[in-house]
Design a protein around this motif. Structure first.
Motif, short mmCIF file in Angstrom:
data_model
loop_
_atom_site.label_atom_id
_atom_site.label_comp_id
_atom_site.label_asym_id
_atom_site.label_seq_id
_atom_site.Cartn_x
_atom_site.Cartn_y
_atom_site.Cartn_z
N THR A 13 0.83 -1.21 0.00
CA THR A 13 0.00 0.00 0.00
C THR A 13 0.86 1.25 0.00
O THR A 13 0.60 2.20 -0.75
CB THR A 13 -0.94 0.00 1.22
N HIS A 17 1.06 4.20 -2.93
CA HIS A 17 0.86 5.62 -2.65
C HIS A 17 2.07 6.45 -3.09
O HIS A 17 1.92 7.56 -3.60
CB HIS A 17 0.55 5.84 -1.17
N ALA A 20 1.80 6.85 -6.81
CA ALA A 20 0.76 7.83 -7.15
C ALA A 20 1.26 9.25 -6.91
O ALA A 20 1.01 10.14 -7.73
CB ALA A 20 -0.50 7.56 -6.33
N ASN A 34 -1.56 15.69 -1.13
CA ASN A 34 -1.33 14.34 -0.64
C ASN A 34 -1.09 14.41 0.86
O ASN A 34 -0.14 15.05 1.31
CB ASN A 34 -0.12 13.74 -1.36
N SER A 36 -0.05 12.46 4.11
CA SER A 36 0.62 11.26 4.61
C SER A 36 0.43 11.17 6.12
O SER A 36 0.65 12.16 6.82
CB SER A 36 2.11 11.30 4.29
N ARG A 89 2.75 17.52 -0.82
CA ARG A 89 2.51 16.47 0.16
C ARG A 89 2.64 17.11 1.54
O ARG A 89 3.49 17.96 1.75
CB ARG A 89 3.58 15.39 0.01
#
Length: 94
Positions: A13, A17, A20, A34, A36, A89
């Motif tokens: 996973t 990510h 992506a 994004n 996290s 991010r």
């Protein structure tokens, strides 16, 4: 995910990510954000407080990176309502 203690069952996973995120960074056709999570995220009490970072894992003075699922959700909604990390991010933890 590059540390020895990172759980093997989560790696697929996490890698998906990461892939992506690289795709997002290469496009000009999309405004993206994004989020996290901290190294440890689990259900607990909602405090409504958290700290943010960008490319670095947010840790406390003891090196612990943790946030409740409830405060992770608060951080996500805060960003949706008042964007600060467009085309970036960001990370959250206590």
């Amino acid at each position: 995910m590059d540390t020895p203690e990172f759980p093997d069952f989560v790696k697929p996973t996490a890698l998906a990510h990461a892939e992506a995120l690289e795709i997002y960074r290469q496009t000009d056709a999309l405004d993206w954000t994004n989020l996290s999570p901290a190294a440890m995220i689990e259900p607990e009490t909602r405090t409504g407080t958290y700290r943010t970072g960008t490319e670095q894992l947010v840790t406390d003075e003891n090196g612990k990176s943790y946030i409740s699922a409830e405060d992770y959700a608060v951080a996500m909604l805060d960003e949706a309502e008042n964007p600060r990390f467009i085309r970036q991010r960001f990370t959250v933890a206590y």
